[in-house]
Design a protein around this motif. Structure first.
Motif, mmCIF file in Angstrom:
data_model
loop_
_atom_site.group_PDB
_atom_site.id
_atom_site.type_symbol
_atom_site.label_atom_id
_atom_site.label_comp_id
_atom_site.label_asym_id
_atom_site.label_seq_id
_atom_site.Cartn_x
_atom_site.Cartn_y
_atom_site.Cartn_z
ATOM 1 N N UNK A 141 74.323 20.720 37.909
ATOM 2 C CA UNK A 141 73.549 19.497 37.803
ATOM 3 C C UNK A 141 73.839 18.803 36.471
ATOM 4 N N UNK A 142 74.152 17.518 36.535
ATOM 5 C CA UNK A 142 74.206 16.707 35.331
ATOM 6 C C UNK A 142 72.785 16.275 34.982
ATOM 7 N N UNK A 143 72.536 16.017 33.707
ATOM 8 C CA UNK A 143 71.186 15.632 33.295
ATOM 9 C C UNK A 143 71.000 14.117 33.332
ATOM 10 N N UNK A 144 71.975 13.419 33.848
ATOM 11 C CA UNK A 144 71.872 11.965 33.970
ATOM 12 C C UNK A 144 72.303 11.537 35.364
ATOM 13 N N UNK A 145 71.794 10.399 35.782
ATOM 14 C CA UNK A 145 72.214 9.786 37.033
ATOM 15 C C UNK A 145 73.083 8.582 36.727
ATOM 16 N N UNK A 146 74.053 8.339 37.584
ATOM 17 C CA UNK A 146 74.875 7.133 37.464
ATOM 18 C C UNK A 146 74.714 6.363 38.770
ATOM 19 N N UNK A 147 73.842 5.383 38.737
ATOM 20 C CA UNK A 147 73.572 4.547 39.902
ATOM 21 C C UNK A 147 74.294 3.221 39.681
ATOM 22 N N UNK A 148 75.391 2.968 40.412
ATOM 23 C CA UNK A 148 76.150 1.733 40.175
ATOM 24 C C UNK A 148 75.292 0.477 40.270
ATOM 25 N N UNK A 149 74.328 0.463 41.183
ATOM 26 C CA UNK A 149 73.475 -0.713 41.325
ATOM 27 C C UNK A 149 72.632 -0.942 40.069
ATOM 28 N N UNK A 150 72.072 0.133 39.529
ATOM 29 C CA UNK A 150 71.280 -0.001 38.299
ATOM 30 C C UNK A 150 72.168 -0.337 37.108
ATOM 31 N N UNK A 151 73.372 0.245 37.083
ATOM 32 C CA UNK A 151 74.293 -0.056 35.983
ATOM 33 C C UNK A 151 74.685 -1.537 36.005
ATOM 34 N N UNK A 152 74.947 -2.053 37.195
ATOM 35 C CA UNK A 152 75.288 -3.473 37.320
ATOM 36 C C UNK A 152 74.128 -4.332 36.820
#
Length: 329
Positions: A141-152
């Motif tokens: 498990x990574x301790x971060x999420x990478x949500x392209x929609x939120x990043x955009x």
């Protein structure tokens, strides 16, 4: 008698000072001596150097100014260590989560890949597929999420706060992004550890192992984002992409996987276009940002070739079929 230090002539005195200061502050290098400093190619936001210390080579990263504003450095420290522990990335010697400066063991006698390597040597597509599969399925498990929609959305908000004037056609892109956002509310994609920025130059081959380095954007995400990103970055043909995906899945894609791949490629193009404006798009570098985002990252193709993507994204649990049409002109 004085020790000679070899330094690549194009490296500035300021940078030399920063490298020495960084190394001097790391307990691991107490009483060590630097003998060579060379520039490592690549790196859009950071500067990277091959530094020889006591006859051992290391990769030193000096984080770019302002990157703390939009990068989660503590998460990168954890995520990169997870990948180093399972042999996907280079061993980490030191990481400063307050600055993003990093020292890793340099992979000696390695080749940094380029677009042509993936396009001309099919074996590299197979090797990349195996690396992707290994860490996507590693159950870590990574301790971060990478949500392209939120990043955009984050990049758009940062640009808006600086009163950035968006280019013509941006409204259409936003509409399509919103369509995808609504789709994902009803049918969220699966998540796994993802690199999210697998540029060709982030792959290293030392003829023994195949490494994927630079985990700045690492986070839990849809694995198909990684696959779509490499397909875009390596400029794969349809035939090459199909081979690559067959190597990853062991078979041709299902209708749902194909739909997800197309959506993720679209999000990848959109995300890095906004990133380019955010990172480069101010002052004298505006024209570079436009060129970089619209053309090098495929945005120009998206906007100007009248691409119409019609895909089915099937919700297997309910049998509902979603039809999403991306007619961008």
């Amino acid at each position: 008698m004085y020790d000679q230090i070899k330094i690549e002539p194009s490296i500035s005195l300021e940078t030399i000072g920063r490298v020495f200061e960084l190394i001097s502050e790391i307990p691991f290098f107490a009483k060590s001596r630097i003998s060579v400093i060379e520039i490592l190619p690549g790196g859009l936001t950071n500067s990277n150097y091959k530094v020889t210390i006591d006859n051992v080579t290391y990769a030193v990263r000096l984080a770019g100014a302002g990157t703390m504003e939009y990068l989660n450095r503590p998460a990168e420290k954890h995520n990169a260590q997870v990948m180093a522990d399972i042999g996907i990335s280079a061993p980490i010697i030191y990481y400063d989560e307050t600055t993003g400066n990093q020292v890793c063991k340099y992979i000696d006698d390695c080749k940094t890949l380029k677009i042509k390597d993936f396009k001309e040597e099919e074996n590299y597509l197979s090797m990349a597929a195996r690396v992707f599969r290994n860490y996507h399925d590693c159950k870590k498990e990574f301790i971060s999420n990478f949500d392209p929609l939120k990043e955009i959305e984050n990049y758009i908000n940062l640009l808006a706060a600086k009163n950035f004037e968006f280019y013509e056609g941006a409204e259409t892109m936003r509409d399509k992004i919103n369509e995808i956002s609504e789709l994902f509310k009803h049918n969220p994609p699966p998540t796994a550890p993802c690199h999210n920025d697998p540029l060709c130059e982030n792959w290293l081959d030392d003829k023994k192992d195949f490494y994927l380095i630079d985990w700045e954007y690492g986070g839990m995400n849809d694995p198909l984002f990684d696959l779509g990103a490499l397909s875009i970055e390596a400029e794969l043909t349809d035939q090459q992409e199909r081979f690559f995906l067959q190597q990853y899945f062991g078979q041709d894609l299902t209708e749902k996987q194909l739909g997800s791949l197309v959506i993720n490629k679209f999000l990848c193009d959109a995300l890095w276009a906004y990133w380019a404006f955010r990172d480069r798009g101010f002052g004298d570098t505006l024209s570079y940002a436009v060129w970089y985002s619209l053309w090098d990252h495929g945005f120009g193709d998206t906007l100007h070739r009248r691409v119409s993507w019609r895909v089915s994204y099937r919700r297997l649990s309910t049998g509902v079929s979603w039809r999403v049409s991306y007619s961008l002109m």
